[in-house]
Scaffold this active site. Sequence first.
Site, short mmCIF file in Angstrom:
data_model
loop_
_atom_site.label_atom_id
_atom_site.label_comp_id
_atom_site.label_asym_id
_atom_site.label_seq_id
_atom_site.Cartn_x
_atom_site.Cartn_y
_atom_site.Cartn_z
N CYS A 207 -3.18 0.73 7.03
CA CYS A 207 -3.19 -0.05 8.27
C CYS A 207 -3.88 0.74 9.37
O CYS A 207 -4.57 0.18 10.21
CB CYS A 207 -1.78 -0.43 8.68
N ASN B 12 0.79 -1.24 0.00
CA ASN B 12 0.00 0.00 0.00
C ASN B 12 0.82 1.29 0.00
O ASN B 12 0.35 2.31 -0.45
CB ASN B 12 -1.05 -0.01 1.13
N GLU C 77 5.24 -4.73 11.81
CA GLU C 77 4.14 -3.74 11.78
C GLU C 77 3.01 -4.41 11.02
O GLU C 77 3.16 -4.68 9.82
CB GLU C 77 4.53 -2.52 10.96
P1 NAP Z 1 1.02 -9.25 3.14
O1 NAP Z 1 0.23 -10.04 2.19
O2 NAP Z 1 1.23 -9.76 4.51
O3 NAP Z 1 2.43 -8.98 2.42
C1 NAP Z 1 3.41 -8.19 3.02
C2 NAP Z 1 4.78 -8.60 2.49
O4 NAP Z 1 5.11 -9.91 2.97
C3 NAP Z 1 4.87 -8.67 0.97
O5 NAP Z 1 6.14 -8.21 0.57
C4 NAP Z 1 4.73 -10.15 0.72
O6 NAP Z 1 5.26 -10.57 -0.51
C5 NAP Z 1 5.54 -10.69 1.87
N1 NAP Z 1 5.34 -12.11 2.18
C6 NAP Z 1 4.27 -12.90 1.93
N2 NAP Z 1 4.49 -14.15 2.39
C7 NAP Z 1 5.73 -14.15 2.94
C8 NAP Z 1 6.54 -15.15 3.58
N3 NAP Z 1 6.12 -16.40 3.74
N4 NAP Z 1 7.75 -14.79 4.02
C9 NAP Z 1 8.21 -13.53 3.87
N5 NAP Z 1 7.49 -12.55 3.25
C10 NAP Z 1 6.27 -12.85 2.81
O7 NAP Z 1 0.40 -7.76 3.30
P2 NAP Z 1 -0.11 -6.76 2.16
O8 NAP Z 1 -1.39 -7.27 1.59
O9 NAP Z 1 1.00 -6.40 1.23
O10 NAP Z 1 -0.42 -5.46 3.04
C11 NAP Z 1 -1.64 -5.27 3.68
C12 NAP Z 1 -1.53 -5.56 5.16
O11 NAP Z 1 -0.41 -4.85 5.69
C13 NAP Z 1 -2.74 -5.08 5.95
O12 NAP Z 1 -3.07 -6.04 6.93
C14 NAP Z 1 -2.25 -3.80 6.61
O13 NAP Z 1 -2.95 -3.46 7.78
C15 NAP Z 1 -0.81 -4.13 6.86
N6 NAP Z 1 -0.01 -2.92 6.97
C16 NAP Z 1 0.47 -2.58 8.21
C17 NAP Z 1 1.18 -1.41 8.37
C18 NAP Z 1 1.71 -0.99 9.70
O14 NAP Z 1 2.56 -0.11 9.72
N7 NAP Z 1 1.27 -1.57 10.81
C19 NAP Z 1 1.40 -0.58 7.26
C20 NAP Z 1 0.90 -0.97 6.02
C21 NAP Z 1 0.20 -2.15 5.89
P3 NAP Z 1 4.28 -10.90 -1.76
O15 NAP Z 1 3.63 -9.62 -2.12
O16 NAP Z 1 5.21 -11.41 -2.78
O17 NAP Z 1 3.30 -11.93 -1.28
#
Ligand code: NAP
Length: 478
Positions: free
Chosen positions: A288, A158, A254
């Site tokens: 988030c 995002n 995070e």
């Molecule tokens: P996500 O699906 O968890 O992916 C995040 C990252 O993790 C991506 O680079 C993804 O790569 C990678 N990943 C996936 N499986 C993995 C594994 N087994 N080992 C290591 N890395 C792996 O999250 P998203 O859909 O991109 O983001 C949305 C989520 O992030 C929401 O829940 C949001 O609330 C949260 N978020 C939190 C914050 C905060 O600061 N607290 C900020 C922004 C977003 P791929 O894309 O290749 O799968």
Amino acid sequence: MSEITNYKYYVGGKFIQSTSGNLIEIICPYDQSIIGRVQAISKEEADVAIAATKAAQKDWADTDLFKRADLLNKWADQLEIDAEEIAQMIMREVGKTWNDAVKEVTRTAEFIRYTVQEFIHTNDAAMSGANYPGGSKNKFAIIKRIPLGTVLAISPFNYPVNLSVAKLAPALIAGNAVVFKPATQGAISAVKLIESFDKVGFPADILQLITGKGSDIGDYVSEHDGIDMISFTGGATTGRHLSSFSTMKPMVLELGGKDPAIVCEDADIDKTVAEIMSGAFSYSGQRCTAIKRVLVHATVADELSEKLKTAVEKLSVGMPIDNPIIVPLINEGAADYVQGLITDTIAAGAELLVGNKREDNLIYPTLFDHVTTDMRLAWEEPFGPVLPIIRVASDAEAIEIANASEYGLQASVFSQNFSRAVAIAEKIEAGSVQINGRTERGPDHFPFLGVKNSGMGVHGISRTIESMTREKLLIINV
Ligand code: NAP
């Protein structure tokens, strides 16, 4: 028809193609065109990228701090020069509005400059043995902060530039090397980000950009012996999974949230509505820290829900280039999930005030009243433009429902009675509580953290630097 670009990954200061021959197509979330392809690198290529950071990191940590600072500042300048090109890709790849995409890049340049200054002003500390009972006045400790080594930076879709640099810049200024694994939907924006990094003349191998699906290479690189620290931002499920095998490896997570806005009967309702609207709906709620539920005192619930309904009806909806508030969601799966939550909430008997309309990945802003705690929407993170109003009878009930969530990222409390707002805020289980303001991450130098399933460890410029360094004592005996 223009040719589709195969974007390369970045190792050893060069953009290269994976020998795996595997490419991942990146589809635009709002017009479904193919934007380009990124390399799905192999585990062996990840090994090479990680191994090469080892010697480079030692030299980088030995490099004069002001030389490191100068390079990072030049990168910030370069980002401003390249802002429109990078923003163009952010808009196309993650469907962020044009204005927000440009802001993301310029905000990131400021982030780098502040990070450099923060680190320059971090001085070593000293302690004297004489300050402990029976301690020796001839013993002095110099407490230095030294880099951890190679940081693995994993970022979400995002904010593909800002949340990536929020890891890269603190790691680099502190003398670490970085292996950067961006979200796959966001990986071309990451390539653009690193193209501007490459123009500045950093030494080779202190930052490697590896691309490929997290489900294929994520576990492998996270478990890798060559990684000394993991800085992860993404969903709670992925974060929990990573933490399950990060034995003895420092890690900052995070994760997601279900941020409540608690509205007391003495709140300034017009201001509250304005804050909730921008907190809940900007970038279609794909933040988030979006406000993801409203807990309102029953005595003002009718007024609040009426005013929110009017405001939601006025929200602009459309394509990112036109800068509306509501844009299509990141992909069909995300839109299906949000639509499923909406359908489920209607079936469960909540009152639909506005919305429940979908065109492909575009979910129109949706507002529900009379949502109750037995409904999924009261607890799940939609990451889309749907907001439930839950009516409560007391502050105690609002606090109880707020804290019953698995998440604890942020919360907002709206009341004109400051003491009351503070009393509620103190009982909320969250990393931060905003009083009379929307939930949000910035400004970027504030500490930023989540509790429970919302995270582990602390971000925010100075805290991120701390998390990527460790103390080392030189004890002088005179
Ligand atoms: P996500 O699906 O968890 O992916 C995040 C990252 O993790 C991506 O680079 C993804 O790569 C990678 N990943 C996936 N499986 C993995 C594994 N087994 N080992 C290591 N890395 C792996 O999250 P998203 O859909 O991109 O983001 C949305 C989520 O992030 C929401 O829940 C949001 O609330 C949260 N978020 C939190 C914050 C905060 O600061 N607290 C900020 C922004 C977003 P791929 O894309 O290749 O799968």
